[in-house]
Structure formats: structure tokens, C-alpha cells
Design a protein around this motif. Sequence first.
Motif, short mmCIF file in Angstrom:
data_model
loop_
_atom_site.label_atom_id
_atom_site.label_comp_id
_atom_site.label_asym_id
_atom_site.label_seq_id
_atom_site.Cartn_x
_atom_site.Cartn_y
_atom_site.Cartn_z
N UNK A 130 -17.91 7.04 -29.62
CA UNK A 130 -18.87 7.84 -28.86
C UNK A 130 -19.16 9.13 -29.61
N UNK A 131 -20.42 9.50 -29.65
CA UNK A 131 -20.86 10.75 -30.27
C UNK A 131 -22.15 11.11 -29.57
N UNK A 132 -22.06 11.98 -28.56
CA UNK A 132 -23.23 12.21 -27.72
C UNK A 132 -23.22 13.58 -27.08
N UNK A 144 -19.50 15.19 -26.87
CA UNK A 144 -18.34 14.32 -26.77
C UNK A 144 -18.20 13.50 -28.04
N UNK A 145 -17.00 13.53 -28.61
CA UNK A 145 -16.70 12.73 -29.81
C UNK A 145 -15.45 11.91 -29.53
N UNK A 146 -15.55 10.61 -29.71
CA UNK A 146 -14.39 9.74 -29.56
C UNK A 146 -14.37 8.75 -30.72
N UNK A 161 -4.67 5.01 -33.45
CA UNK A 161 -4.77 5.83 -32.25
C UNK A 161 -6.22 6.21 -32.01
N UNK A 162 -6.58 6.35 -30.73
CA UNK A 162 -7.91 6.78 -30.35
C UNK A 162 -7.88 8.25 -29.96
N UNK A 163 -8.84 9.01 -30.47
CA UNK A 163 -8.93 10.45 -30.21
C UNK A 163 -10.25 10.75 -29.51
N UNK A 164 -10.20 11.62 -28.53
CA UNK A 164 -11.41 11.99 -27.80
C UNK A 164 -11.39 13.48 -27.48
N UNK A 165 -12.49 14.14 -27.75
CA UNK A 165 -12.63 15.57 -27.46
C UNK A 165 -14.03 15.86 -26.96
N UNK A 166 -14.14 16.89 -26.13
CA UNK A 166 -15.44 17.36 -25.67
C UNK A 166 -15.48 18.87 -25.78
N UNK A 167 -16.69 19.41 -25.94
CA UNK A 167 -16.87 20.86 -26.04
C UNK A 167 -18.15 21.23 -25.32
N UNK A 168 -18.16 22.35 -24.59
CA UNK A 168 -19.37 22.75 -23.86
C UNK A 168 -20.47 23.20 -24.81
N UNK A 169 -21.70 22.89 -24.44
CA UNK A 169 -22.85 23.34 -25.22
C UNK A 169 -23.26 24.73 -24.75
N UNK A 170 -23.48 25.66 -25.67
CA UNK A 170 -23.87 27.01 -25.27
C UNK A 170 -25.29 27.10 -24.72
N UNK A 171 -26.11 26.08 -24.95
CA UNK A 171 -27.47 26.07 -24.42
C UNK A 171 -27.87 24.62 -24.15
N UNK A 172 -28.80 24.45 -23.23
CA UNK A 172 -29.20 23.11 -22.80
C UNK A 172 -30.35 22.59 -23.65
N UNK A 173 -30.07 22.47 -24.96
CA UNK A 173 -31.08 21.97 -25.88
C UNK A 173 -30.41 21.37 -27.10
N UNK A 174 -31.20 21.01 -28.12
CA UNK A 174 -30.65 20.37 -29.31
C UNK A 174 -29.72 21.31 -30.07
N UNK A 175 -30.06 22.59 -30.13
CA UNK A 175 -29.20 23.55 -30.83
C UNK A 175 -27.84 23.64 -30.16
N UNK A 176 -27.83 23.67 -28.83
CA UNK A 176 -26.56 23.70 -28.11
C UNK A 176 -25.77 22.42 -28.31
N UNK A 177 -26.47 21.29 -28.33
CA UNK A 177 -25.80 20.02 -28.57
C UNK A 177 -25.18 19.93 -29.95
N UNK A 179 -24.09 22.43 -31.75
CA UNK A 179 -22.91 23.30 -31.75
C UNK A 179 -21.74 22.62 -31.03
N UNK A 180 -22.01 22.02 -29.88
CA UNK A 180 -20.95 21.37 -29.11
C UNK A 180 -20.35 20.19 -29.86
N UNK A 181 -21.19 19.39 -30.51
CA UNK A 181 -20.69 18.23 -31.25
C UNK A 181 -19.91 18.65 -32.49
#
Length: 204
Positions: A130-132, A144-146, A161-177, A179-181
Motif C-alpha cells: 500500500x502506498x496512498x 500510508x506506506x505498507x 516481516x510486514x511494515x506499515x506506517x502512516x503520517x498526517x498530511x499538513x494540507x489537504x492536497x497533493x503537496x500535503x500528500x 509530504x505525508x508519504x
Amino acid sequence: MIPAIRTRIAAISIAVLLGACASKGPSTAQYDFGPLPATAAAPATPASPTAIIIADIGGPASLDSERMHYRLLYADARQSRPYAYNQWTSTPLQLLTQRMKARIAQAGVKVLSTTDAAASTNLLRMEVEDFAQNFDTATSSSGVVRLRASVFRSHKLVDQKTFSRSAPAPSADAAGGARALADASDAVAADVLAWLAALPPSKE
């Protein structure tokens, strides 16, 4: 005659100007993971491998394109939607491969390619699941990266092993996405490093 010529020239000029504006459209923004964090990676421990082969990261065909995608979990979580005027500088699989190699090298481990290392050297293979950028609401999203990581030694599986992490986006757009990814990818890389350090050392 002269006023008529002037009127015709003015009409042609306006038509050319409007045509240029219509054909130009919004410019496309390109994103990558940004500079490598200077202090994000932990130093290699004595148990860490001194060298490792890192194969190119694999994943679904949708990640083998520069298009940026997002999901509206509150509308239809099964639908992946592309951004119209935003894209990655290279495919997410390539960006993840480059980032993982850079982070592991930053930790003091020698990173080798699949063509210049002995068969007995540790081989790290990773597959993205997952990468979204996922929107929980219209104004809140996270990256989200898994991925599933496997280590081989002398052609034998050492661990997986499977690894999964998520991070909040600082803005609700592509730039925020983007950064979060990037942040989620760095967090996964740190987890992979800790896991590699805990693996049993080679007996050779």
C-alpha cells in the motif's frame, strides 16, 4: 480603409490571445520525497549487517507510474483517484527504492546492487502492499506506506516481516500528500533498519 485594417488586426490579436490562454491550462507540479533528513536514521549497531544487497522494490502496476493518487475513504475507499495536475518526479517504486538505499547507507551499512555482490551477502527484497494518500474527511488526510520485506542469505530466507506506517498530511492536497508519504516512507525505513539490526548474524 485604415480603421477597417486596425479593427481586423485587433480582432486577430484577441483571437490569438484567447487561444493561447485556453491551450495553456494549469501547470503541472512535480513532487519527490525531498532531502534526506540529516538525523532521522539511527546509527548502525554492532549487530547490523556491514553490507547488504538491496533489490529494486516491487509493487502493483499502479505504482509503476508517475501519477499521484488519493482515496476518499468517506466516499468510496475502493476507488483510487488521480490528481489532474500533480505527479511524482519518478514512479513511487523508484522513489521508495532510492529512499530506502539512502537511509540504509546513512546508517553506515554498505549498500550493494544485485550485480556486484557475492551470493552469501544479505539480500533485501521488498514488495509494496500500500502506498496512498487517504482522506478521512474532505480536509484531513494521511499518507500510508505498507510493505513486506524479506532477507535472504546464501539464497535462503532468513526472515520476513510486514511494515506499515502512516503520517498526517499538513494540507489537504497533493503537496500535503507528498509530504505525508515521504514521512511515512522514512518511518518504514527506520523500522526496517531496526529489524535488520536484530537479525541473527551470518555464521560465515
